[in-house]
Design a protein around this motif. Structure first.
Motif, PDB file in Angstrom:
ATOM      1  N   LYS A 294      31.245  47.198  44.108  1.00 22.12           N
ATOM      2  CA  LYS A 294      32.565  46.987  44.680  1.00 22.12           C
ATOM      3  C   LYS A 294      32.390  45.599  45.098  1.00 22.12           C
ATOM      4  N   ASP A 295      33.630  44.927  45.192  1.00 22.35           N
ATOM      5  CA  ASP A 295      33.852  43.612  45.810  1.00 22.35           C
ATOM      6  C   ASP A 295      33.346  43.692  47.220  1.00 22.35           C
ATOM      7  N   ASP A 296      32.516  42.668  47.564  1.00 22.46           N
ATOM      8  CA  ASP A 296      32.110  42.596  49.256  1.00 22.46           C
ATOM      9  C   ASP A 296      32.942  42.394  50.121  1.00 22.46           C
ATOM     10  N   GLY A 297      34.247  42.190  49.773  1.00 18.34           N
ATOM     11  CA  GLY A 297      35.278  42.060  50.785  1.00 18.34           C
ATOM     12  C   GLY A 297      35.743  43.418  51.341  1.00 18.34           C
ATOM     13  N   PHE A 298      35.210  44.263  50.809  1.00 16.94           N
ATOM     14  CA  PHE A 298      34.903  45.724  51.533  1.00 16.94           C
ATOM     15  C   PHE A 298      33.769  46.292  51.948  1.00 16.94           C
ATOM     16  N   GLN A 299      33.033  45.475  52.389  1.00 14.06           N
ATOM     17  CA  GLN A 299      31.563  45.760  52.612  1.00 14.06           C
ATOM     18  C   GLN A 299      31.534  46.460  54.082  1.00 14.06           C
ATOM     19  N   GLU A 300      32.430  46.075  54.945  1.00 10.01           N
ATOM     20  CA  GLU A 300      32.361  46.899  56.252  1.00 10.01           C
ATOM     21  C   GLU A 300      32.397  48.252  56.373  1.00 10.01           C
ATOM     22  N   GLU A 301      32.937  48.982  54.971  1.00 14.29           N
ATOM     23  CA  GLU A 301      33.222  50.225  55.016  1.00 14.29           C
ATOM     24  C   GLU A 301      31.740  51.020  54.740  1.00 14.29           C
ATOM     25  N   GLU A 302      30.709  50.113  54.477  1.00 12.70           N
ATOM     26  CA  GLU A 302      29.458  50.974  54.111  1.00 12.70           C
ATOM     27  C   GLU A 302      29.753  52.237  53.565  1.00 12.70           C
ATOM     28  N   GLU A 303      30.147  52.128  51.922  1.00 14.93           N
ATOM     29  CA  GLU A 303      30.823  53.394  51.608  1.00 14.93           C
ATOM     30  C   GLU A 303      29.589  54.197  50.688  1.00 14.93           C
TER      31      GLU A 303
ATOM     32  N   ASP B 288      42.308  50.007  45.432  1.00 16.63           N
ATOM     33  CA  ASP B 288      42.168  48.676  44.866  1.00 16.63           C
ATOM     34  C   ASP B 288      42.263  48.570  43.476  1.00 16.63           C
ATOM     35  N   SER B 289      43.266  47.880  42.772  1.00 17.70           N
ATOM     36  CA  SER B 289      43.572  47.956  41.379  1.00 17.70           C
ATOM     37  C   SER B 289      42.437  47.344  40.697  1.00 17.70           C
ATOM     38  N   ASN B 290      41.367  46.641  41.167  1.00 20.19           N
ATOM     39  CA  ASN B 290      40.475  45.710  40.351  1.00 20.19           C
ATOM     40  C   ASN B 290      39.252  46.497  40.454  1.00 20.19           C
ATOM     41  N   GLU B 291      39.193  47.651  41.203  1.00 23.45           N
ATOM     42  CA  GLU B 291      37.859  48.311  41.600  1.00 23.45           C
ATOM     43  C   GLU B 291      37.115  48.559  40.396  1.00 23.45           C
ATOM     44  N   TYR B 292      37.739  49.392  39.328  1.00 23.27           N
ATOM     45  CA  TYR B 292      36.881  49.501  38.235  1.00 23.27           C
ATOM     46  C   TYR B 292      36.373  48.346  37.636  1.00 23.27           C
ATOM     47  N   MET B 293      37.308  47.326  37.360  1.00 21.25           N
ATOM     48  CA  MET B 293      36.959  46.140  36.778  1.00 21.25           C
ATOM     49  C   MET B 293      36.017  45.188  37.375  1.00 21.25           C
TER      50      MET B 293
END
Length: 282
Positions: free
Chosen positions: A224-233, A58-63
């Motif tokens: 992290k953006d909540d678009g990735f929330q299913e990962e429960e990372e 995800d290129s925007n992850e750090y941002m």
């Protein structure tokens, strides 16, 4: 947290207990998705590759994390205009030397198979194995050595007993545990996770003044953006910014530790982390 002496262990445990809402630890298996060849490399070397956050999928992850911290500082009522300006400058000049190993709570997640482990495996690890009770889990830590890169391993091959682990007579070690990622919506919608701004408020209010900005900076990789929330990372994060007695010394140390993986015509930096229980922390 970079290990320097026995005091570091106590400081890390106190940090975990003081900021329980922020630094959440999972009691059970966490899963790392990997290709088959990567699995064998991990088993044979007892080590993981940790990639730099700037070169994640995800290129925007750090941002996402940086922008959230900046928003928090801009809205801080206990800072004047000049103080905010100075802290924002530190955030923007941060060299982003965060290297991460990522895990999921779910060991059978379709998006992870597709993205990281096609024809591969999910490796289950229990970082709290043998611990009893939540209080003990919160204070539990693992330590890791950052291996020298292949060039320096070759140069040091004639030295005795595991020279590739050592720098200035002792291994470069980190004390760390996987902590849960917090997800934030740009629309500030509902989230299963604790509100990120509340977590930042806790980190800010309960830290010593000289430590406040540093704690916020170290929390950037956990937003992290909540678009990735299913990962429960969950993430193991290693900050390689300050490793020596000066910035120049730190750059010298990093030059011995970092390696580069060619991918899509981009050289992506990573470090090699060895689980290092065999070393005594003295």
């Amino acid at each position: 947290m970079y290990y320097e002496n026995d005091l570091t262990i106590q400081l890390k445990k106190e940090e975990q207990k003081s900021f329980r809402e922020a630094y959440q630890i999972h009691n059970g298996l966490l899963y790392h998705y990997a290709k088959g060849e990567t699995l064998w490399n991990i088993l044979e070397s007892d080590s993981f590759f940790a990639r730099n956050i700037r070169f994640s999928n995800d290129s925007n992850e750090y941002m996402t994390g940086r922008d959230t911290i900046e928003e928090f500082i801009n809205n801080a009522e206990d800072l004047n205009k000049n103080e905010k300006k100075e802290i924002l400058k530190q955030i923007r000049e941060n060299p982003m030397m965060y290297f991460m190993v990522c895990f999921c709570e779910d060991g059978d997640l379709l998006s992870q198979w597709r993205g990281y482990a096609k024809n591969g495996v999910s490796i289950g690890l229990d970082f709290t194995d043998g611990m009893e009770g939540d209080a003990d889990i919160q204070g539990h830590l693992e330590w890791f050595c950052v291996l020298n890169n292949k060039k320096w391993q070759e140069r040091l091959r004639i030295e005795k007993d595991g020279a590739k682990y050592y720098l200035n007579g002792r291994p470069l070690q980190f004390l760390q545990m996987p902590y849960k990622v917090q997800y934030i919506s740009k629309m500030r919608g509902e989230s299963k996770q604790p509100d990120v701004m509340n977590v930042l408020q806790t980190l800010w209010k309960e830290s010593e003044v000289e430590e406040r900005t540093g704690r916020l900076l170290r929390y950037i990789p956990f937003i992290k953006d909540d678009g990735f929330q299913e990962e429960e990372e969950y993430r193991l994060i290693f900050d390689l910014e300050i490793l020596g007695e000066s910035k120049a010394h730190s750059r010298s140390v990093r030059s011995r530790k970092m390696e580069y993986l060619n991918s899509e015509n981009i050289k992506k930096p990573y470090i090699n982390l060895n689980y290092s229980r065999q070393y005594k922390l003295t």
